[in-house]
Design a protein around this motif. Structure first.
Motif, mmCIF file in Angstrom:
data_model
loop_
_atom_site.group_PDB
_atom_site.id
_atom_site.type_symbol
_atom_site.label_atom_id
_atom_site.label_comp_id
_atom_site.label_asym_id
_atom_site.label_seq_id
_atom_site.Cartn_x
_atom_site.Cartn_y
_atom_site.Cartn_z
ATOM 1 N N SER A 138 0.841 -1.258 -0.179
ATOM 2 C CA SER A 138 0.035 0.074 0.066
ATOM 3 C C SER A 138 0.895 1.226 -0.021
ATOM 4 C CB SER A 138 -0.936 0.017 1.201
ATOM 5 O OG SER A 138 -1.713 -1.040 1.164
ATOM 6 N N PHE A 139 1.977 1.350 0.731
ATOM 7 C CA PHE A 139 2.710 2.512 0.764
ATOM 8 C C PHE A 139 4.103 2.424 0.671
ATOM 9 C CE2 PHE A 139 -0.515 2.716 4.463
ATOM 10 C CZ PHE A 139 -1.060 4.209 4.114
ATOM 11 N N GLY A 140 4.696 1.245 0.095
ATOM 12 C CA GLY A 140 6.077 1.018 -0.152
ATOM 13 C C GLY A 140 6.770 0.677 1.072
ATOM 14 N N GLU A 141 8.027 0.084 0.962
ATOM 15 C CA GLU A 141 8.983 -0.356 2.067
ATOM 16 C C GLU A 141 9.038 0.917 3.032
ATOM 17 O OE1 GLU A 141 10.228 -3.539 2.439
ATOM 18 O OE2 GLU A 141 9.369 -4.023 0.539
ATOM 19 N N SER A 142 9.130 0.295 4.293
ATOM 20 C CA SER A 142 9.271 1.391 5.188
ATOM 21 C C SER A 142 10.795 1.393 5.385
ATOM 22 C CB SER A 142 8.777 0.597 6.710
ATOM 23 O OG SER A 142 9.602 -0.501 6.980
ATOM 24 N N ILE A 143 11.242 2.495 5.989
ATOM 25 C CA ILE A 143 12.355 3.318 6.090
ATOM 26 C C ILE A 143 12.921 2.892 7.468
ATOM 27 C CG2 ILE A 143 12.176 5.000 4.283
ATOM 28 C CD1 ILE A 143 11.832 7.136 6.007
ATOM 29 N N PHE A 144 11.800 2.882 8.393
ATOM 30 C CA PHE A 144 12.229 2.718 9.838
ATOM 31 C C PHE A 144 11.143 1.902 10.499
ATOM 32 C CE2 PHE A 144 11.699 3.987 14.231
ATOM 33 C CZ PHE A 144 12.893 3.741 14.644
ATOM 34 N N GLN A 145 11.582 0.679 11.367
ATOM 35 C CA GLN A 145 10.535 0.155 12.061
ATOM 36 C C GLN A 145 11.057 -0.093 13.474
ATOM 37 O OE1 GLN A 145 10.031 -3.952 10.518
ATOM 38 N NE2 GLN A 145 9.511 -3.170 8.489
ATOM 39 N N GLU A 146 10.117 -0.171 14.610
ATOM 40 C CA GLU A 146 10.287 -0.307 16.058
ATOM 41 C C GLU A 146 9.382 -1.200 16.488
ATOM 42 O OE1 GLU A 146 10.251 2.856 19.827
ATOM 43 O OE2 GLU A 146 10.356 3.667 17.690
ATOM 44 N N LYS A 147 9.989 -1.890 17.208
ATOM 45 C CA LYS A 147 8.898 -3.065 17.720
ATOM 46 C C LYS A 147 8.469 -2.551 19.158
ATOM 47 C CE LYS A 147 9.041 -8.016 18.444
ATOM 48 N NZ LYS A 147 9.831 -9.189 18.276
ATOM 49 N N ASN A 148 7.429 -2.545 19.561
ATOM 50 C CA ASN A 148 6.735 -2.116 20.975
ATOM 51 C C ASN A 148 6.463 -3.571 21.508
ATOM 52 O OD1 ASN A 148 5.606 -1.435 23.070
ATOM 53 N ND2 ASN A 148 4.247 0.281 21.980
#
Length: 88
Positions: A73-83
């Protein structure tokens, strides 16, 4: 000739009310944000009338299916954070 007394506080109050009415009119023209959802989503919180928009839903999709859906939907993420607290 009769003199009319003008209350300076009344003028200030009118100016403030006029400026607030313009802000209200501008806010009324805001289009709700459209956030895509997986096909089997059951929405329980929809706050998409304003930015930052938030949409919470239940789904039986796996974590990887959801990530793939939003990557498409939005393209690859540039940052991910796991909560970690959200996983308990």
């Amino acid at each position: 000739m009769k003199r009319t007394r003008i209350n300076k506080y009344g003028i200030v109050a009118c100016a403030i009310l006029l400026s607030l009415s313009k802000v209200t009119l501008a806010v009324d023209n805001v289009t709700p944000i459209s956030i895509p959802m997986v096909a089997n989503a059951q929405v329980f919180a929809d706050f998409t009338d304003d930015i930052p928009a938030v949409l919470n839903y239940f789904t039986s999709s796996t974590k990887d299916e959801i990530i793939d859906f939003y990557n498409q939907s939005f393209g690859e993420s540039i940052f991910q954070e796991k909560n970690e607290s959200a996983l308990r």
